[in-house]
Design an enzyme around this catalytic site. Structure first.
Site, PDB file in Angstrom:
ATOM      1  N   ARG A 136       0.803  -1.224   0.000  1.00 44.29           N
ATOM      2  CA  ARG A 136       0.000   0.000   0.000  1.00 44.29           C
ATOM      3  C   ARG A 136       0.839   1.279   0.000  1.00 44.29           C
ATOM      4  NH1 ARG A 136      -2.620  -0.334   4.634  1.00 44.29           N
ATOM      5  NH2 ARG A 136      -1.285   1.222   5.615  1.00 44.29           N
TER       6      ARG A 136
ATOM      7  N   TYR B  92      -9.077  23.236 -14.191  1.00 45.30           N
ATOM      8  CA  TYR B  92      -9.773  21.961 -14.294  1.00 45.30           C
ATOM      9  C   TYR B  92     -10.895  21.914 -13.258  1.00 45.30           C
ATOM     10  CZ  TYR B  92     -10.750  17.024 -13.609  1.00 45.30           C
ATOM     11  OH  TYR B  92     -11.394  15.822 -13.445  1.00 45.30           O
TER      12      TYR B  92
ATOM     13  N   ASP C 216      -0.196  22.257 -11.172  1.00 48.43           N
ATOM     14  CA  ASP C 216      -0.820  21.168 -11.907  1.00 48.43           C
ATOM     15  C   ASP C 216      -0.261  21.210 -13.316  1.00 48.43           C
ATOM     16  OD1 ASP C 216      -2.403  19.460 -13.387  1.00 48.43           O
ATOM     17  OD2 ASP C 216      -4.293  20.088 -12.480  1.00 48.43           O
TER      18      ASP C 216
ATOM     19  N   LYS D 211      -3.628  11.133 -18.106  1.00 46.06           N
ATOM     20  CA  LYS D 211      -3.644  11.902 -19.341  1.00 46.06           C
ATOM     21  C   LYS D 211      -2.349  11.689 -20.138  1.00 46.06           C
ATOM     22  CE  LYS D 211      -7.575  13.570 -17.730  1.00 46.06           C
ATOM     23  NZ  LYS D 211      -7.559  13.305 -16.295  1.00 46.06           N
TER      24      LYS D 211
END
Length: 378
Positions: A49, A101, A174, A199
């Site tokens: 994890r 966004y 970003d 993306k």
């Protein structure tokens, strides 16, 4: 020897499997890892994890491409952004641009509404307003996105970093729409850079992932790692392995996508049905000069059209193309078209008449011909 980023990406950091000699990295689906008779770990981890072997490899490639001290993978771009915001002190002050966004914008508004952060917006079309929005000694984090989805507004990363640092804040960027094959935000003064790896970094529309890279492995970076592990917002082994596969072709994909977008922007800017072509590669774009400095490997495959026929024309165009596929996302090898306002909702600042295009790697003539024919039919 020092290798150029294109080589590092294509060879996945010159990875050769030590056990088999395979030039493709193995997939490690294990979630737990054994200890020896003395209860000592055989390898570097006990559980997957926090970050498994495949995620480690993908993160190392991103860190190398970004010129970062370290990078960490997350289960999605919003998962990565959420972790960055979680490092802010309770009720800490965050400054962010008002148009970006829509998922991140909604996330920030929600965090502010619940009191987790205090939030101030600045206008990205008036970047001088940033300095007046930051509060020295109080603002902890400045968040920008450049180019900003879906208007493709450009912000000067270096100028934003100076404004943040002078006030004692950090700058997080970003960089989803300007991957490290064209922009290295950390080199321009950013402290953190985040990508929706779904993306451009993956580029094949088959992985959901996010990544954060850092200029310094400081206390905030340690907290980010703890948040990633304790929240469980980490990707699986197969997604991480696929991301490595995608990163290997990042530079060649981005070059072709940029060329296709530039051809479309030039072909459509004088079309009778189009009021504006929004693309930072055009000299007429208000942020072109900054983009030319920051986006050294191309302007990307993303552009938007604003239509004289308004909302109805935008919806009709998105439904009329034969090569562009009407679907949500960006950065893949297939070209996508979308009428954004219905997707983002009535509270979105995105204009009603805006259609977003994500250019893939298809033949330029097919893409241009498809859009021209669809626009002619409006």
């Amino acid at each position: 020897m020092d290798r150029r980023p294109e080589t590092l990406a294509a060879q996945a950091l010159h990875h050769i499997d030590a056990e088999t000699g395979a030039v493709i990295p193995p997939l490690h689906p294990a979630t737990t890892f054994a200890r020896d008779a003395g209860n000592q770990l055989i390898g570097p981890r006990d559980y997957a994890r926090p970050q498994g072997p495949n995620a480690d490899h993908a993160a190392a490639i991103v860190a190398a491409l970004e010129g970062a001290k370290a990078a960490r993978l997350f289960a999605s771009g919003l998962g990565a952004a959420s972790a960055v915001f979680e490092t802010v002190a309770p009720a800490g002050h965050v400054v962010a641009q008002s148009r970006m966004y829509h998922g991140t914008r909604k996330l920030l508004a929600r965090l502010a509404a619940t009191g987790r952060i205090t939030l101030s917006w600045f206008d990205p079309d008036a970047p001088e307003s940033l300095a007046g929005t930051i509060e020295p000694g109080r603002t902890e984090l400045v968040w920008i996105e450049t180019p900003a989805n879906p208007s493709w507004t450009i912000l000067d990363i270096a100028a934003c970093a100076r404004a943040a640092h002078e006030a004692g804040a950090i700058l997080a960027v970003d960089g989803t729409c300007a991957p490290p094959c064209t922009t290295r935000a950390l080199d321009l003064g950013a402290d953190l850079v985040m990508h929706s790896a779904t993306k451009y970094l993956n580029g094949h529309s088959d992985v959901l992932a996010g990544v954060v890279a850092t200029r310094e492995t400081d206390a905030r970076w340690t907290r980010l790692g703890e948040i990633a592990s304790l929240s469980g917002a980490t990707p699986g082994a197969f997604e991480s392995w696929l991301l490595v596969r995608g990163l290997r072709t990042l530079f060649v994909r981005f070059e072709r996508q940029s060329a296709n977008a530039m051809a479309l922007a030039r072909a459509l800017r004088d079309h009778a049905a189009v009021s504006h072509v929004l693309y930072p590669g055009l000299a007429t774009h208000p942020g072109h000069a900054i983009a030319a400095r920051q986006m050294t490997g191309g302007y990307g495959g993303l552009l938007s059209l604003r239509l004289k026929g308004g909302f109805a024309a935008a919806g009709k165009l998105a439904a009329s193309t034969q090569v562009f596929i009407q679907a949500t996302s960006i950065g893949g090898v297939e070209s996508l078209i979308e009428h954004r306002k219905p997707i983002e909702g009535p509270d979105s600042p995105t204009p009603d008449d805006l259609v977003r295009l994500s250019c893939g790697i298809e033949a330029e003539a097919d893409l241009v011909g498809d859009l021209v024919a669809a626009l002619d039919g409006l």
